[in-house]
Design an enzyme around this catalytic site. Structure first.
Site, PDB file in Angstrom:
ATOM      1  CE1 TYR A 128      -3.715  -2.346   0.230  1.00  0.00           C
ATOM      2  CE2 TYR A 128      -2.905  -2.999   2.393  1.00  0.00           C
ATOM      3  CZ  TYR A 128      -3.762  -3.186   1.325  1.00  0.00           C
ATOM      4  OH  TYR A 128      -4.665  -4.211   1.348  1.00  0.00           O
ATOM      5  CB  ILE A 129       3.665   2.473   1.680  1.00  0.00           C
ATOM      6  CG1 ILE A 129       4.496   1.220   1.973  1.00  0.00           C
ATOM      7  CG2 ILE A 129       2.653   2.725   2.783  1.00  0.00           C
ATOM      8  CD1 ILE A 129       5.247   1.272   3.280  1.00  0.00           C
TER       9      ILE A 129
END
Length: 864
Positions: A128-129
């Site tokens: 997600y990052i």
């Protein structure tokens, strides 16, 4: 395991007919395999290298990010997967290491939820990052031309031995790791200060660097010891007083989070070490923890208690261990910076040498190309039928024109000439070619100049880093020398002390007996008994101290201001004595005889006086024999304060019936001298810092702040002071306070003079508008100020406060001074003023009296 497979195995047969057991000696395995494992952990996992400041996993992450770099963000999961080509461990360890690098806000440009170092919240999952290399990392970490390469663990790829980092990265980021048999803990240092220190080293000057933490806070580096073994750093949260019932924590100490900090405060409250009402965590981008206090709890004392009993103060033991020449070494951070700076200079030199070589090669071929085209040498190859003939023809054609070249022509040079396109030959511009060659010559000269002045070039390099990347990297941790906090002085009295005087028991569990005082479980108590003996013991649930207790209190070590007044009979029929003494130090649980040691001694009268008070008492004798005067008064102030072992002065040789209190007296001690130590921002009586004056019991301190607040309070050695404090002095109630301030609402300047009429209360003496601002404050009787205006056309004016305005109340607005904008206000020499003389009562000084004074008479007061 068979013997063929393990040479260290030795077979022992217990049964001569059949082998049933096999015993393996592991000595050899331990010596070889364990040491191999320990070496692997030290060199390949836990300890950073001094050359680039990275552990292997960090180096491989950055190398992978450079592999993938195209200017855009990459999913961290993708970077982790790519790193696994170089790092022979799981994806979790790589992901965690990458998050740690990112949270240091130096090498990785982050996008998404990367966690919060303030609260301890973890980063989101790697899918997600996103991340990419920062501009700083691209500038100082990578250069393929100066990188040494080695095969990766599976031999499929090449990875850097060390990255060519041109910056003291290890000290900027810090690092810690636990290996086999050793560990390392290198604290992070300030970006700008490291650059300044590197420049000083290059110039041959001495330098000093101290850690700086992203979490801010306050730190005492007195015992830092350059980060070597045995050093110690004390870190504290930054705590201020929001109001009388609220404390606010804005910065936390390194190594803690708001979560662990709050948990430690709650735990200390549950144990009774501190007393709080509730705690609020408003932390977002910045730390804000509100600690609400119950009514009657001192904020200053609570601040000290938070430092003493919670994670608001921690101690860090640095240990600088690095890998140098493929083995661990223990060195100081100053040596690390020197080696890093020297390594940077070496890398810059190597880059310049490579650049010079490339420029000279460019110049060489550009010159050959110009000769080749300008002299139409390409026509010489038209009749050649073989490749060797072509090469020889070009070489022969070049010979008359190459005397100015800096090296001989190679076959490779000639081959490159044959690859020039016809289009380039047809459009060849001699002037442009000449300008290009001259430009290369200028660049070559510049590079040679840098090599000749390498140190100057390196200094300019560091200055460029500072100007380009230094914005927003100012020091966050305040450097301060801490005062030591005594736990017994700041602990909250969380339990009650009781006494049974007849049976001789004291303790916290005797709730049916007489209540004495609130206490804590770390306090000592002092006990005086009717027979003239004294004992100091630790607070406990129930302790036997002896019968006939006459006085019981919390004992304060080194207390020279509490004076004990005592009258006693020496033995069964001996004379009576009186004395005044202090108790500053003792051996715990040891009985001390305050009388002469004769059996049957009896205390007639006893008082404990916290400020050295000396009362007047009446002596009543028994009517025996020919004694005529049976009653008279004695003033304790006539006695000198001595040690507890002194016998005292004789009262009478006749039996005393009783001693009655007649009148209270004043303190016989001199006013206490108080100093302010600016280094630790605390009051003291140890002659450290600036002397504020001599303070009697009724004297107050005047405190004023730049925010326009003023108060007169009783001096307390546990007091804390606001950062914007501008006035700290002994308060004279009759001396007016003068001020010039800007009223934000009316947008004009006012002058006012006032007296403080409410002590122990903080009051605002400028208007409450957020734009209101104090220009100057004066505490002289007749101050004069010079006012300079922003407009050049306006001349400066002098303001005589006494003539300008009369003394009014603190809430009064004052008289208008001007509507023009003021540039600066300066205090001038005050007008003369003579203070009225006051006849002070002569008092006795505090004496440092030995506790073992001889039992000699001090002289008689009365004898019958």
């Amino acid at each position: 395991m068979s013997e063929e497979n393990n040479p260290h195995e030795e077979e022992i047969t217990n049964n001569p007919l059949e082998s049933t057991e096999t015993i393996t000696k592991v000595t050899g395995m331990y010596k070889e395999w364990f040491l191999d494992y320990a070496s692997y952990v030290i060199l390949e996992r836990a300890v950073p290298a001094i050359d680039d400041g990275f552990k292997p996993v960090q180096r491989r992450i950055l190398h992978s990010m450079k592999d993938l770099d195209d200017g855009r963000y990459n999913k961290v999961a993708n970077i982790v997967g790519h790193t696994m080509q170089y790092h022979p461990h799981g994806d979790a360890s790589i992901g965690d290491a990458m998050v740690q690098i990112g949270q240091k806000e130096l090498l990785i440009d982050m996008q998404g939820n990367w966690g919060n170092t303030l609260t301890g919240d973890r980063a989101a999952a790697s899918r997600y990052i996103e991340a990419r290399l920062s501009k700083f990392a691209l500038d100082v970490v990578f250069n393929a031309k100066t990188t040494g390469w080695q095969a990766s663990y599976d031999g499929r790829r090449k990875e850097p031995v060390n990255l060519p980092v041109k910056f003291p990265m290890l000290l900027a980021q810090g690092g810690e790791g636990i290996a086999v048999g050793l560990s390392t803990k290198i604290l992070p240092h300030n970006f700008i200060e490291l650059i300044d220190a590197s420049i000083k080293h290059l110039k041959g000057k001495t330098f000093k660097i101290l850690p700086d933490f992203l979490t801010g806070g306050i730190a005492d580096f007195t015992n830092y010891n350059e980060g070597k073994r045995g050093g110690k750093v004390r870190v504290r949260a930054k705590i201020s007083q929001l109001d009388k019932k609220t404390l606010v924590i804005n910065e936390i100490p390194f190594g803690t989070t708001t979560t662990t900090l709050i948990e430690s405060i709650i735990k200390a409250n549950e144990k009774g070490k501190i007393k709080i009402k509730k705690i609020e965590d408003n932390t977002a981008a910045e730390v804000e923890i509100l600690v609400h206090l119950p009514t009657g709890i001192s904020p200053d004392k609570t601040i000290d208690a938070l430092y003493a009993f919670t994670n608001c103060e921690n101690s860090i033991s640095p240990l600088c261990c690095v890998i140098e020449n493929n083995k661990p070494v223990f060195i100081g951070v100053h040596e690390v910076l020197r080696k890093s700076t020297d390594n940077t200079v070496a890398l810059l030199k190597r880059e310049l040498e490579i650049q010079l070589n490339e420029l000279e090669e460019q110049w060489h071929f550009a010159s050959l190309e110009r000769i080749f085209i300008e002299n139409r040498i390409y026509r010489d190859i038209e009749e050649e039928e073989t490749w060797d003939g072509v090469i020889k023809a070009i070489d022969l054609g070049l010979q008359p024109h190459i005397k100015h070249l800096k090296r001989a022509i190679t076959e490779e040079d000639i081959v490159r000439l044959t690859e020039i396109r016809i289009k380039k030959i047809s459009k060849f511009d001699i002037d442009k070619a000449k300008q290009f060659i001259e430009g290369l010559e200028d660049k070559i000269a510049e590079v040679k100049h840098h090599l000749e002045n390498l140190i100057t070039y390196a200094v300019d390099y560091f200055k460029r880093l500072k100007s380009t990347y230094g914005e927003g990297k100012e020091r966050k941790t305040e450097i301060r020398i801490f005062d030591d906090i005594e736990a017994t002085k700041v602990v909250i009295r969380n339990t009650k002390l009781y006494v049974n005087r007849e049976e001789g028991f004291v303790g916290t569990s005797l709730k049916k007996d007489e209540y004495v005082t609130d206490c804590s479980d770390i306090d000592d108590i002092i006990v005086f008994k009717k027979d003239g003996s004294m004992l100091v013991t630790r607070v406990d649930a129930k302790t036997f101290v002896g019968k006939d207790i006459i006085h019981l209190a919390i004992f304060k070590k080194n207390d020279k201001r509490t004076v004990y007044n005592m009258m006693y009979r020496d033995g069964k029929n001996g004379p009576s004595y009186m004395k005044r003494f202090t108790v500053t130090s003792i051996t715990r649980d040891k009985d001390y005889d305050l009388a002469n040691g004769n059996k049957g001694s009896l205390v007639h009268y006893f008082t404990a006086n916290p400020n050295g008070e000396a009362e007047v008492v009446t002596i009543n004798l028994r009517a025996v024999g020919s004694v005529k005067k049976l009653k008279w008064d004695i003033d304790f102030s006539d006695l000198t304060i001595k040690g507890r072992a002194s016998r005292g002065n004789t009262i009478t040789k006749y039996p005393i019936k009783k001693v009655e209190f007649k009148a209270a007296g004043v303190s016989t001690l001199k006013p206490r001298k108080i100093w302010f130590d600016d280094a630790v921002q605390r009051l003291n009586v140890d002659e450290r810092g600036e002397l504020l004056g001599e303070f009697k019991a009724e004297d107050k301190l005047l405190i004023a702040t730049q925010s326009g607040k003023v108060k007169a309070v009783k001096p307390d050695l546990a007091m804390h002071f606001e950062e914007d404090m501008i006035v700290l002095e002994k308060w004279n109630p009759k001396k007016p306070i003068s001020a010039i301030y800007f009223d934000g609402e009316k947008e004009r300047y006012y002058v006012k003079r006032f007296l403080i009429d409410q002590v122990d209360k903080e009051e605002l003496f400028i208007s409450e508008h957020p734009k209101s601002q104090l220009e100057i404050i004066a505490t002289d009787y007749r101050p004069v100020a010079e006012v300079q205006f922003s407009k050049r056309s306006l001349e400066a004016v002098e303001v005589d406060f006494e003539s300008f305005i009369a003394v009014k109340g603190i809430k009064a607005q004052g008289n208008q001074l001007t509507t023009d904008k003021i540039k600066q206000v300066n205090l001038l020499e005050s007008l003369p003023y003579e203070e009225p003389t006051v006849n002070d009562v002569e008092v006795v000084d505090e004496e440092d009296v030995s506790e073992e004074d001889s039992n000699s008479d001090e002289g008689q007061i009365t004898m019958f």
